[in-house]
Design an enzyme around this catalytic site. Sequence first.
Site, PDB file in Angstrom:
ATOM      1  N   ASN A   1       0.819  -1.380   0.142  1.00  0.00           N
ATOM      2  CA  ASN A   1      -0.028   0.005   0.160  1.00  0.00           C
ATOM      3  C   ASN A   1       0.951   1.287  -0.045  1.00  0.00           C
ATOM      4  OD1 ASN A   1       1.066   0.327   2.674  1.00  0.00           O
ATOM      5  ND2 ASN A   1      -1.017  -0.540   3.672  1.00  0.00           N
TER       6      ASN A   1
ATOM      7  N   ASP B   1      -9.101  -9.872  -0.567  1.00  0.00           N
ATOM      8  CA  ASP B   1      -8.544  -8.949   0.521  1.00  0.00           C
ATOM      9  C   ASP B   1      -8.419  -7.525   0.056  1.00  0.00           C
ATOM     10  OD1 ASP B   1      -6.307  -8.837   2.833  1.00  0.00           O
ATOM     11  OD2 ASP B   1      -5.431  -7.765   1.144  1.00  0.00           O
TER      12      ASP B   1
END
Length: 382
Positions: free
Chosen positions: A63, A257
């Site tokens: 991320n 996810d």
Amino acid sequence: MRCFRPRSSKAADEVDKTAAVVEKHQASQSQQVSRDVREGGETGAQQCSKYQLSRIMRPDDANIVGNVHGGIILKMIEEAGCIVGTRHCNTQNGDRCLAALVRVEKTEFLYPVFIGEVAHVTADITYTSKHSLEVQVKVMAENILTGAKKLANKAALWYVPCSLQNVDKIMEVPPIKYASAEQEEEGRKRYEAQKMERLETKARIEAVVPPPPGPEDAPKEQHTVGFSQSSLIHLVGPSDCTLHDYVHGGVTMKLMDEVAGIVAARHCNTNIVTASVDAINFHRKIKKGCVVTVTGRLTFVSNKSMEIEVLVDASSLVEADKGKYRAVSAFFTFISLDKENKPLPVPPLKIDGEEEQRRFEEGKARYLQNKAKRLADKERRQ
């Protein structure tokens, strides 16, 4: 012209002794080679029940703050499990087969993995029944600059071998050798427990036919279920599939996810990471060319964690008359982190209606059960 003199009897005796020694050494070498071949065969069979893959974590795996996505780790875990399961099941005669994922037990994300670290994924077959096998996987994260290593993830997966000639034909699984009868008995108990849970979950999911409301019907009030609910639509292509033209379990888990992460981020507006995944049940196969809709919604929120239910529905583009069906379901747990990767409080969830209240209470029961289990495990280790 050269002349050769007949050798003396003493010299002849020395030659005979040397020849005898050579013959004895050669015989010993031959026996050692035979032993090595036998042991090599046994070692090869043992190696088929264990496998390791390693990969450095890249920026596109993480991320915006550098935490590797849980879906990337789940995909690597499934790849290792599929390889070791397929290798093991093809050590016997008969149809060639491919290990298909049917269930992932609760997966703990113990420590985050960061960009630049190397993930070492080790898969080990720990139990076999007649038609299924359990693979336990551990993920070690290594900082290659300092050499420091940490146990990042643990998971248990269940596979069934499907024939390459006929995907609906389930092959028999070669048995493994157990260190003790107690180890085999523990594995049998795990097998029976997961089998029962899969049947119960399938019955419960099939009863929940109506899909969640679409984004256009979602409420605009923040911290409600509808506000953070998210969906992802994906067309299944060749790169997503196995040799059977069905979706890899790891591909599906990665999509799940991603959606769960979007839901958690919308609710918190902070950096979020996957903390754990409750059992993922693969109810039906997803074939190449299907359109997959992955939907995530909050079910329960504690002070520092969020439970997100993720549902995967599939429909065929070329067989539209068959309609949409529920393929996979699971519960993901996320936590909110600050800039120093320390847990932050999670905003309370605003409940609207009996259905949301029911899901909240069920989520709370799972949360308390998992918490009690963690405490019991901690006390047992001490």
